[in-house]
Design a protein around this motif. Structure first.
Motif, mmCIF file in Angstrom:
data_model
loop_
_atom_site.group_PDB
_atom_site.id
_atom_site.type_symbol
_atom_site.label_atom_id
_atom_site.label_comp_id
_atom_site.label_asym_id
_atom_site.label_seq_id
_atom_site.Cartn_x
_atom_site.Cartn_y
_atom_site.Cartn_z
ATOM 1 N N ILE A 317 31.226 -21.222 31.323
ATOM 2 C CA ILE A 317 30.035 -20.570 31.884
ATOM 3 C C ILE A 317 30.111 -20.575 33.413
ATOM 4 O O ILE A 317 29.858 -19.555 34.060
ATOM 5 C CB ILE A 317 28.750 -21.263 31.399
ATOM 6 C CG1 ILE A 317 28.506 -20.959 29.923
ATOM 7 C CG2 ILE A 317 27.543 -20.806 32.229
ATOM 8 C CD1 ILE A 317 27.362 -21.751 29.317
ATOM 9 N N ARG A 318 30.477 -21.713 33.994
ATOM 10 C CA ARG A 318 30.592 -21.786 35.456
ATOM 11 C C ARG A 318 31.620 -20.784 35.975
ATOM 12 O O ARG A 318 31.382 -20.079 36.968
ATOM 13 C CB ARG A 318 30.970 -23.206 35.878
ATOM 14 C CG ARG A 318 29.845 -24.216 35.751
ATOM 15 C CD ARG A 318 30.176 -25.500 36.493
ATOM 16 N NE ARG A 318 31.345 -26.161 35.931
ATOM 17 C CZ ARG A 318 31.287 -27.066 34.966
ATOM 18 N NH1 ARG A 318 30.119 -27.395 34.423
ATOM 19 N NH2 ARG A 318 32.388 -27.636 34.512
ATOM 20 N N THR A 319 32.751 -20.707 35.291
ATOM 21 C CA THR A 319 33.814 -19.787 35.714
ATOM 22 C C THR A 319 33.352 -18.340 35.604
ATOM 23 O O THR A 319 33.581 -17.530 36.513
ATOM 24 C CB THR A 319 35.072 -20.007 34.856
ATOM 25 O OG1 THR A 319 35.531 -21.353 35.027
ATOM 26 C CG2 THR A 319 36.190 -19.047 35.252
ATOM 27 N N LEU A 320 32.693 -17.997 34.512
ATOM 28 C CA LEU A 320 32.217 -16.628 34.313
ATOM 29 C C LEU A 320 31.185 -16.238 35.368
ATOM 30 O O LEU A 320 31.220 -15.140 35.929
ATOM 31 C CB LEU A 320 31.625 -16.471 32.912
ATOM 32 C CG LEU A 320 32.625 -16.523 31.749
ATOM 33 C CD1 LEU A 320 31.880 -16.705 30.425
ATOM 34 C CD2 LEU A 320 33.487 -15.275 31.699
ATOM 35 N N MET A 321 30.261 -17.139 35.647
ATOM 36 C CA MET A 321 29.206 -16.821 36.609
ATOM 37 C C MET A 321 29.749 -16.738 38.038
ATOM 38 O O MET A 321 29.284 -15.921 38.841
ATOM 39 C CB MET A 321 28.075 -17.828 36.494
ATOM 40 C CG MET A 321 27.383 -17.780 35.140
ATOM 41 S SD MET A 321 25.891 -18.799 35.012
ATOM 42 C CE MET A 321 24.709 -17.783 35.865
ATOM 43 N N GLN A 322 30.740 -17.557 38.331
ATOM 44 C CA GLN A 322 31.386 -17.443 39.635
ATOM 45 C C GLN A 322 32.106 -16.108 39.778
ATOM 46 O O GLN A 322 32.276 -15.600 40.885
ATOM 47 C CB GLN A 322 32.376 -18.601 39.831
ATOM 48 C CG GLN A 322 31.698 -19.944 40.059
ATOM 49 C CD GLN A 322 32.664 -21.104 39.929
ATOM 50 O OE1 GLN A 322 33.863 -20.926 39.682
ATOM 51 N NE2 GLN A 322 32.144 -22.324 40.090
ATOM 52 N N GLY A 323 32.507 -15.527 38.646
ATOM 53 C CA GLY A 323 33.201 -14.241 38.642
ATOM 54 C C GLY A 323 32.287 -13.064 38.354
ATOM 55 O O GLY A 323 32.736 -12.042 37.829
ATOM 56 N N ARG A 324 30.992 -13.228 38.654
ATOM 57 C CA ARG A 324 30.018 -12.122 38.593
ATOM 58 C C ARG A 324 29.653 -11.689 37.177
ATOM 59 O O ARG A 324 29.327 -10.535 36.940
ATOM 60 C CB ARG A 324 30.506 -10.906 39.391
ATOM 61 C CG ARG A 324 30.966 -11.212 40.807
ATOM 62 C CD ARG A 324 29.868 -11.791 41.662
ATOM 63 N NE ARG A 324 28.789 -10.830 41.893
ATOM 64 C CZ ARG A 324 27.631 -11.125 42.485
ATOM 65 N NH1 ARG A 324 27.386 -12.378 42.872
ATOM 66 N NH2 ARG A 324 26.712 -10.207 42.678
ATOM 67 N N LEU A 325 29.678 -12.615 36.222
ATOM 68 C CA LEU A 325 29.119 -12.344 34.894
ATOM 69 C C LEU A 325 27.928 -13.287 34.739
ATOM 70 O O LEU A 325 28.066 -14.493 34.933
ATOM 71 C CB LEU A 325 30.152 -12.592 33.789
ATOM 72 C CG LEU A 325 29.794 -11.973 32.431
ATOM 73 C CD1 LEU A 325 29.876 -10.451 32.495
ATOM 74 C CD2 LEU A 325 30.731 -12.488 31.336
ATOM 75 N N PHE A 326 26.785 -12.738 34.374
ATOM 76 C CA PHE A 326 25.570 -13.539 34.384
ATOM 77 C C PHE A 326 24.972 -13.695 32.987
ATOM 78 O O PHE A 326 25.495 -13.174 32.007
ATOM 79 C CB PHE A 326 24.578 -12.950 35.372
ATOM 80 C CG PHE A 326 25.144 -12.901 36.772
ATOM 81 C CD1 PHE A 326 25.412 -14.078 37.458
ATOM 82 C CD2 PHE A 326 25.454 -11.690 37.368
ATOM 83 C CE1 PHE A 326 25.958 -14.047 38.736
ATOM 84 C CE2 PHE A 326 25.999 -11.650 38.637
ATOM 85 C CZ PHE A 326 26.257 -12.821 39.331
ATOM 86 N N GLU A 327 23.851 -14.408 32.932
ATOM 87 C CA GLU A 327 23.291 -14.865 31.655
ATOM 88 C C GLU A 327 23.129 -13.764 30.623
ATOM 89 O O GLU A 327 23.407 -13.972 29.445
ATOM 90 C CB GLU A 327 21.936 -15.540 31.887
ATOM 91 C CG GLU A 327 21.372 -16.135 30.602
ATOM 92 C CD GLU A 327 19.901 -16.469 30.704
ATOM 93 O OE1 GLU A 327 19.369 -17.046 29.747
ATOM 94 O OE2 GLU A 327 19.292 -16.139 31.725
ATOM 95 N N ARG A 328 22.700 -12.599 31.028
ATOM 96 C CA ARG A 328 22.431 -11.540 30.054
ATOM 97 C C ARG A 328 23.678 -11.124 29.273
ATOM 98 O O ARG A 328 23.572 -10.514 28.211
ATOM 99 C CB ARG A 328 21.828 -10.319 30.753
ATOM 100 C CG ARG A 328 22.803 -9.582 31.662
ATOM 101 C CD ARG A 328 22.184 -8.324 32.257
ATOM 102 N NE ARG A 328 23.153 -7.622 33.090
ATOM 103 C CZ ARG A 328 23.357 -7.849 34.371
ATOM 104 N NH1 ARG A 328 22.648 -8.790 34.985
ATOM 105 N NH2 ARG A 328 24.250 -7.161 35.058
#
Length: 354
Positions: A317-328
């Motif tokens: 999750i941390r990696t994805l969000m750092q790469g501009r993918l968010f909760e939705r």
């Protein structure tokens, strides 16, 4: 004696039998309420009682505090009705969610496979119409001599509703997994209850998909990918499956063959602790590290489905969000054993889904 429960804001009504919890009554009508532990420990299923009288049951004082009880809140997984009642629940409108009622059935073991040194493949044959479900959901098994059911994700696509596939990792000291590995035999019968869970592929808005799995967290992504391929899904898919060493890797030939037949599917098995003699061509590292390398750290425009142990899920999750993918666009299914407990596990105040 039964009572009528009204769920707002949907307006659905459900008959709740004496002693039956609000959550069980809703799920058996195909009405989903947010929930997680199912034992009054985590607070995920907290709802507001707008009208009527309820019994809080065995709700933990941590998950449901005294002031919340006074304000009319309760936990759907432990609360029973003392009268007709109305609750308000945080029910999201999901266009891809199907209303599939939870039901009980009995499955006969028709196949047992040693997938790895500590993972058993179990195939159950169900009578009649089998079990309707969405790819990504799970069932509860009642294991002889074990107190309480155990949850296992379904690894087969919904088209195979009469033949359920489960991947069961032996948990050290675990009664249920120990029984399945050591005592269960072909021909034995097990009670199956389901389907449960809100983990499924969002197809109404087609975008490329990333599937991230750790260990037997492969079960749900396997069902999802097989289902999508059967339905002619055309968007690219990447599956990254992490295990410790090559001896822990299973279904590699299955996914390699699928990737060879379907150019849109990329399969990447990953070893975090490779041993001497392991295939040198296999990727090494943790799932989130391989994820970052494969995509160059940028994930926008995709949708991710994560299934596995909490540390793996949280790192991804941390990696994805750092790469501009968010909760939705991030959906998770954390694997917890009974030993992990639930006391004090509360939902994040920042994120509703992850």
């Amino acid at each position: 004696m039964s009572h009528t429960l009204t769920i707002e804001p949907t307006g659905d009504t459900v008959t709740v039998e004496d002693g039956q919890t609000i959550l069980d009554a809703c799920l058996r009508r195909g009405i989903w309420l947010p929930h997680a532990c199912g034992h009054g420990l985590c607070g995920t299923c907290k709802v507001e009682v707008v009208d009527g009288t309820i019994d809080h049951g065995d709700a933990s004082g941590f998950a449901l505090m005294d002031f919340e009880r006074e304000e009319g809140r309760t936990l759907a997984c432990t609360a029973t009705l003392c009268s007709d009642a109305t609750i308000e629940a945080d029910v999201e409108d999901e266009p891809d969610a199907r209303r599939v009622p939870v039901r009980d059935t009995v499955g006969t073991v028709v196949r047992l496979d040693d997938l790895t040194h500590d993972v058993k493949g179990v195939v159950l044959e169900l009578p009649g119409d089998g079990l309707d479900f969405q790819a990504g959901q799970y069932v509860n098994l009642t294991v002889p001599g074990v107190d309480g059911p155990r949850a296992f994700s379904l690894a087969n696509p919904p088209s195979q509703r009469n033949r359920l596939e489960l991947h069961v990792r032996r948990v050290p000291g675990g009664q249920a997994t120990g029984y399945i590995h050591d005592t269960l035999r072909v021909g034995d019968r097990l009670t199956v209850t389901g389907p449960y869970g809100r983990f499924f592929v969002r197809t109404a808005d087609p975008v490329p998909s990333i599937f991230l799995a750790g260990g037997t967290g492969l079960s749900s992504p396997k069902a999802m990918i097989l289902d999508l391929l059967e339905r002619g899904w055309e968007q690219p898919m990447v599956l990254i499956h992490g295990v410790r060493a090559e001896r822990d890797l299973y279904d590699r030939p299955v996914f390699a063959a699928l990737a060879a037949r379907h150019p849109g599917l990329t399969y990447i098995p990953v070893l975090s602790e490779p041993q001497a003699g392991d295939d040198p061509d296999l990727a090494t590292g943790f799932v989130h590290e391989v994820l970052q390398r494969h995509f160059g750290g940028m994930f926008a425009g995709r949708r991710a489905y994560l299934c596995g142990p909490p540390p793996m899920v949280e790192a991804c999750i941390r990696t994805l969000m750092q790469g501009r993918l968010f909760e939705r666009d991030i959906f998770t299914e954390r694997f917890l054993t009974k030993g992990d407990g639930g006391e004090g596990r509360v939902r994040s105040p920042l994120f509703k889904r992850i």
